[in-house]
Scaffold this active site. Sequence first.
Site, PDB file in Angstrom:
ATOM      1  N   SER A  95      44.431  40.952  41.234  1.00 10.85           N
ATOM      2  CA  SER A  95      43.268  41.536  41.934  1.00 10.85           C
ATOM      3  C   SER A  95      42.193  40.527  42.326  1.00 10.85           C
ATOM      4  O   SER A  95      41.923  39.563  41.615  1.00 10.85           O
ATOM      5  CB  SER A  95      42.633  42.595  41.033  1.00 10.85           C
ATOM      6  OG  SER A  95      41.433  43.089  41.585  1.00 10.85           O
ATOM      7  N   ASP A 105      40.521  53.465  41.819  1.00 15.26           N
ATOM      8  CA  ASP A 105      39.892  52.761  40.697  1.00 15.26           C
ATOM      9  C   ASP A 105      38.664  53.586  40.328  1.00 15.26           C
ATOM     10  O   ASP A 105      37.669  53.593  41.066  1.00 15.26           O
ATOM     11  CB  ASP A 105      39.491  51.325  41.078  1.00 15.26           C
ATOM     12  CG  ASP A 105      38.833  50.606  39.901  1.00 15.26           C
ATOM     13  OD1 ASP A 105      38.716  51.217  38.808  1.00 15.26           O
ATOM     14  OD2 ASP A 105      38.440  49.439  40.068  1.00 15.26           O
ATOM     15  N   ASP A 134      41.757  47.636  33.701  1.00 11.62           N
ATOM     16  CA  ASP A 134      41.003  46.496  34.250  1.00 11.62           C
ATOM     17  C   ASP A 134      39.942  46.109  33.220  1.00 11.62           C
ATOM     18  O   ASP A 134      40.148  45.176  32.433  1.00 11.62           O
ATOM     19  CB  ASP A 134      40.392  46.912  35.590  1.00 11.62           C
ATOM     20  CG  ASP A 134      39.393  45.902  36.143  1.00 11.62           C
ATOM     21  OD1 ASP A 134      39.354  44.768  35.632  1.00 11.62           O
ATOM     22  OD2 ASP A 134      38.630  46.224  37.083  1.00 11.62           O
ATOM     23  N   GLN A 155      34.813  54.590  42.126  1.00 17.03           N
ATOM     24  CA  GLN A 155      34.514  53.304  42.776  1.00 17.03           C
ATOM     25  C   GLN A 155      35.418  52.991  43.985  1.00 17.03           C
ATOM     26  O   GLN A 155      34.948  52.459  44.989  1.00 17.03           O
ATOM     27  CB  GLN A 155      34.643  52.180  41.741  1.00 17.03           C
ATOM     28  CG  GLN A 155      34.309  50.799  42.255  1.00 17.03           C
ATOM     29  CD  GLN A 155      34.434  49.749  41.162  1.00 17.03           C
ATOM     30  OE1 GLN A 155      33.564  49.634  40.318  1.00 17.03           O
ATOM     31  NE2 GLN A 155      35.516  48.992  41.172  1.00 17.03           N
ATOM     32  N   GLU A 156      36.722  53.306  43.869  1.00 19.04           N
ATOM     33  CA  GLU A 156      37.629  52.911  44.961  1.00 19.04           C
ATOM     34  C   GLU A 156      38.683  53.977  45.221  1.00 19.04           C
ATOM     35  O   GLU A 156      39.368  54.416  44.283  1.00 19.04           O
ATOM     36  CB  GLU A 156      38.359  51.599  44.595  1.00 19.04           C
ATOM     37  CG  GLU A 156      37.414  50.431  44.419  1.00 19.04           C
ATOM     38  CD  GLU A 156      38.064  49.202  43.767  1.00 19.04           C
ATOM     39  OE1 GLU A 156      39.291  49.036  43.896  1.00 19.04           O
ATOM     40  OE2 GLU A 156      37.324  48.455  43.118  1.00 19.04           O
ATOM     41  N   ARG A 177      37.939  40.189  43.316  1.00 17.90           N
ATOM     42  CA  ARG A 177      36.705  40.747  42.788  1.00 17.90           C
ATOM     43  C   ARG A 177      35.891  41.303  43.950  1.00 17.90           C
ATOM     44  O   ARG A 177      36.167  41.018  45.111  1.00 17.90           O
ATOM     45  CB  ARG A 177      35.860  39.676  42.047  1.00 17.90           C
ATOM     46  CG  ARG A 177      36.533  38.986  40.894  1.00 17.90           C
ATOM     47  CD  ARG A 177      37.108  39.912  39.842  1.00 17.90           C
ATOM     48  NE  ARG A 177      36.169  40.876  39.272  1.00 17.90           N
ATOM     49  CZ  ARG A 177      35.710  40.852  38.029  1.00 17.90           C
ATOM     50  NH1 ARG A 177      36.083  39.864  37.211  1.00 17.90           N
ATOM     51  NH2 ARG A 177      34.908  41.799  37.564  1.00 17.90           N
ATOM     52  N   SER A 178      34.854  42.061  43.624  1.00 16.67           N
ATOM     53  CA  SER A 178      34.041  42.597  44.721  1.00 16.67           C
ATOM     54  C   SER A 178      33.286  41.481  45.442  1.00 16.67           C
ATOM     55  O   SER A 178      33.053  41.557  46.650  1.00 16.67           O
ATOM     56  CB  SER A 178      33.088  43.668  44.196  1.00 16.67           C
ATOM     57  OG  SER A 178      32.402  43.220  43.045  1.00 16.67           O
ATOM     58  N   GLU A 219      33.408  45.580  49.240  1.00 15.28           N
ATOM     59  CA  GLU A 219      34.787  45.145  49.514  1.00 15.28           C
ATOM     60  C   GLU A 219      35.266  45.552  50.904  1.00 15.28           C
ATOM     61  O   GLU A 219      36.465  45.482  51.192  1.00 15.28           O
ATOM     62  CB  GLU A 219      35.734  45.725  48.458  1.00 15.28           C
ATOM     63  CG  GLU A 219      35.438  45.205  47.062  1.00 15.28           C
ATOM     64  CD  GLU A 219      36.396  45.745  46.011  1.00 15.28           C
ATOM     65  OE1 GLU A 219      37.271  46.573  46.345  1.00 15.28           O
ATOM     66  OE2 GLU A 219      36.255  45.332  44.850  1.00 15.28           O
TER      67      GLU A 219
HETATM   68  C1  PEP Z   1      37.458  44.610  41.961  1.00 19.67           C
HETATM   69  C2  PEP Z   1      36.725  45.339  41.120  1.00 19.67           C
HETATM   70  O1  PEP Z   1      35.386  45.277  41.109  1.00 19.67           O
HETATM   71  P1  PEP Z   1      34.506  44.114  40.441  1.00 19.67           P
HETATM   72  O2  PEP Z   1      34.999  42.827  41.000  1.00 19.67           O
HETATM   73  O3  PEP Z   1      33.117  44.461  40.866  1.00 19.67           O
HETATM   74  O4  PEP Z   1      34.737  44.208  38.966  1.00 19.67           O
HETATM   75  C3  PEP Z   1      37.333  46.278  40.171  1.00 19.67           C
HETATM   76  O5  PEP Z   1      36.623  46.939  39.405  1.00 19.67           O
HETATM   77  O6  PEP Z   1      38.556  46.397  40.124  1.00 19.67           O
HETATM   78 MG    MG Z   2      38.513  47.909  38.486  1.00 18.53          MG
END
Ligand code: PEP
Ligand code: MG
Length: 401
Positions: free
Chosen positions: A354, A232, A302, A154-155, A356-357, A196
Amino acid sequence: MTLITDIRLRRILDSRGNPTVEADVVTESGGFGRAAAPSGASTGEYEAVERPPSEAIAAAREHAVPRLVGEVYAGNQRDVDAALHAADGTDDFSEIGANSAVAISMAAAKAGADVLGAPLFQHLGGTFRGDGFPIPLGNVVGGGEHAADATDIQEFLAAPVGAPSVADAVFANAAVHAAVADLLEERDVPCGKGDEGAWAPSIDDGEAFEIVAEAVSMVQDEVGFNIGFGLDVAGAELYDSDSETYEYSDRSRDTDEQIAYIADLVEEYDLVYVEDPLDEDDYDAFADLTDEVGDQTLICGDDLFVTNTDRLIEGIDRGAANSILIKPNQIGTLSDAFDAIELATENGYDSVVSHRSGETEDATIAHLAVATDAPFIKTGAVGGERTAKLNELIRIADDAT
Ligand SMILES: C=C(OP(=O)(O)O)C(=O)O
Ligand SMILES: [Mg+2]
């Protein structure tokens, strides 16, 4: 002075173009706080419940507002958040919605700070908070649930661990983001951006590793300080519980293979940060990986922990991960997020605050990260709703809030 005299709730747009909840809190002496709920796409199964904004607003107006207005002082965050829990009456905010709860909780904190005439980070952290600043983790390439036809992981994150200041770190992440664009262009890879603001090219993970590693190394040479590389994986999104395998575009991996794959990546790319490498239900696999590479890198939960102290206690007991992602809307209030950070710190787990997306221009998490002395903050690299937090961090460091 901080007695709450009015709360207004409305629907506003988030960065994906979806509605979200915004709250205004007003106090007796005219203190004012405004905050908005973010929203996830790769949400954890055990998160507090986000209700459709119009329903969350109606329920909060009916149940929460009467318990707060004329009753509770915005300066006392624990009382505000206890009233939100009492108004909701469930253990996952499924009545008033975690989106209404978190917007009110954060807006009340801002109203309290406004009355006190203190910046939010100081109101939340107090005089004796540490003097550290979080290192921003910058999402430079991404896919998964945040972009169609892009990477499986994902990241891909830049982690400027050697930056002499927050501002240097923020600009370094933006420079890595720009360097990735140059490298993609050299390879004739067209691409847009994901939710993001990270580049979302249609390439496999192997090519993304090559490109991000090169971009990090180029920028590191330019700026003269150490920039690490993080991920991530969002493992729960890759995991298929029927076959008990992690499904990548080109192959499947069983849990042992997934652990070995991540451990190899930690070695090969000297990863400083790995979030959700495994499924959100698999504490044992998290513990095995932490055992293997936890002394070299942060293994962050997470979807595993969802900012929830009960789930964190289970992880601590079982040796799963060595850090926790803190997303206030996963748990619904600032007090609950603080409790998770405190428990993590007491047990030697690092906290990573953190976004969120789906985000808004709300910058509360920048203050939360500074207030709690979090070593890292994950809030993207570019894009207005991301730079709202990054620029606020720069202002806080410059004492200019
Ligand atoms: C920021 C994230 O994505 P989402 O907000 O979609 O959970 C994440 O998974 O860390
Ligand atoms: Mg995450």
